[in-house]
Scaffold this active site. Structure first.
Site, PDB file in Angstrom:
ATOM      1  N   SER A   1       0.806  -1.303   0.061  1.00  0.00           N
ATOM      2  CA  SER A   1       0.023  -0.176   0.036  1.00  0.00           C
ATOM      3  C   SER A   1       0.961   1.336   0.108  1.00  0.00           C
ATOM      4  O   SER A   1       1.684   1.595  -0.916  1.00  0.00           O
ATOM      5  CB  SER A   1      -0.867  -0.065   1.176  1.00  0.00           C
ATOM      6  OG  SER A   1      -2.067   0.966   1.189  1.00  0.00           O
TER       7      SER A   1
ATOM      8  N   ASP B   1     -10.054  -4.561  -4.893  1.00  0.00           N
ATOM      9  CA  ASP B   1      -9.277  -3.943  -3.974  1.00  0.00           C
ATOM     10  C   ASP B   1     -10.506  -2.591  -3.824  1.00  0.00           C
ATOM     11  O   ASP B   1     -10.432  -1.763  -4.883  1.00  0.00           O
ATOM     12  CB  ASP B   1      -7.956  -3.321  -4.451  1.00  0.00           C
ATOM     13  CG  ASP B   1      -7.341  -2.584  -3.209  1.00  0.00           C
ATOM     14  OD1 ASP B   1      -7.832  -1.808  -2.420  1.00  0.00           O
ATOM     15  OD2 ASP B   1      -5.972  -2.879  -3.189  1.00  0.00           O
TER      16      ASP B   1
ATOM     17  N   HIS C   1      -8.112  -4.931  -0.203  1.00  0.00           N
ATOM     18  CA  HIS C   1      -6.940  -4.152   0.132  1.00  0.00           C
ATOM     19  C   HIS C   1      -5.959  -4.777   1.089  1.00  0.00           C
ATOM     20  O   HIS C   1      -4.952  -4.700   1.191  1.00  0.00           O
ATOM     21  CB  HIS C   1      -7.230  -2.601   0.412  1.00  0.00           C
ATOM     22  CG  HIS C   1      -6.137  -1.811   0.526  1.00  0.00           C
ATOM     23  ND1 HIS C   1      -5.217  -1.431  -0.889  1.00  0.00           N
ATOM     24  CD2 HIS C   1      -5.448  -0.880   1.380  1.00  0.00           C
ATOM     25  CE1 HIS C   1      -4.399  -0.556  -0.380  1.00  0.00           C
ATOM     26  NE2 HIS C   1      -4.342  -0.450   0.649  1.00  0.00           N
TER      27      HIS C   1
END
Length: 293
Positions: free
Chosen positions: A146, A211, A240
């Site tokens: 991320s 996601d 995610h």
């Protein structure tokens, strides 16, 4: 425009757990320890100084037979206290050392979170790996999850002998998470779309097709822009924050590590053959010389 810059950062980048999920203290022998991690876990704690003047926490999870070391940059809503189980699993399944750290303002790390502080943070961690543990670039794999893809690609674009880079639910840039823009603006943060072009090692991209925070298109575009592509892992139905729960995640990573080991051995063999002729070649050359007499 400064308000735009801070707004992008505030909306996307930094959500440290409050309060932190762990603390760092010294045991009776004066050794740094992380709360919740027992001595038998073979993990060392460091407090590192960054260029920004912050002291950040880093943890080194050692595997006795490791071929590579993973420098792991975690996501934006976690700290090291939440990562223990994952690191133990990755270390066991992949047979790697794992170095991870908390960004400035996360966990027990001092300072405030910012884009450039994350860059200073990962640079300090890399210096520790290089100078304290004597880890070579050739034996180092950068892993960014991320927002952690930002510092990962910052360092990855600067180190030219890295073994590999792994991008997990990575972003193209901060503003692209919020708006479908085509151009890169000066006030954007974590401009990964530009930095990926300067990474010369093998790149593995992992992204969930569902996601809900960073669209799958970010991972696909980063993979397309990579110079040295490894087969990506598109986790069907993955979100995610849950890709580690899918069996194909660890299976694909294990396959990737094995491929990097074979690549490393092949390069070492080629280097040895180039610098030192084989016995066969020497004998062959002697025969040619004898034939001329």
């Amino acid at each position: 425009m400064g308000n735009v810059t801070s707004g992008v950062a505030a909306k996307f980048a930094f959500f440290p757990p409050d309060p932190p999920t762990y603390d760092v203290h010294k045991d009776d022998g004066g050794k740094l320890v992380l709360s919740g991690v027992t001595a038998d876990k073979n993990m060392e704690v460091h407090l590192l100084d960054t260029k920004a003047g912050n002291k950040i926490v880093a943890t080194f999870w050692k595997h006795p037979f490791a071929r590579f070391t993973l420098l792991y940059s975690h996501g934006n809503a976690a700290d090291l206290g939440q990562m223990h189980e994952l690191f133990i699993e990755l270390r066991a399944h992949l047979r790697v050392n794992i170095m991870s750290y908390d960004y400035s303002g996360y966990g027990a790390s001092a300072g405030k979170p910012s884009e450039f502080n994350t860059y200073y943070d990962i640079e300090a961690v890399y210096d520790c790996l290089k100078n304290y543990y004597e880890i070579r670039q050739e034996d180092l794999i950068l892993y960014g999850q991320s927002v952690g893809s930002g510092p990962t690609l910052h360092l990855g674009s600067r180190l030219q002998k890295l073994r590999a880079v792994v991008l997990h639910s990575a972003i193209l840039s901060g503003i692209r998470v919020l708006y479908p823009v085509k151009l890169t603006f000066w006030f954007d943060i974590f401009k990964n779309i530009d930095k990926i072009r300067h990474v010369n090692c093998t790149v593995l991209v992992i992204h969930g097709t569902d996601d809900e925070i960073v669209d799958w298109s970010h991972g696909k575009r980063l993979w397309e822009l990579s110079k040295e592509k490894y087969d990506p892992l598109w986790v069907k139905g993955g979100g995610h924050c849950n890709l580690e729960t899918y069996p194909e995640y660890i299976k694909h990573l294990r396959k990737f590590i094995n491929a990097m080991e074979k690549l490393s051995l092949a390069k070492q063999t080629k280097k040895q053959l180039t610098s030192n002729p084989s016995i066969t070649e020497v004998k062959h050359n002697k025969c040619l010389r004898f034939g001329k007499k």
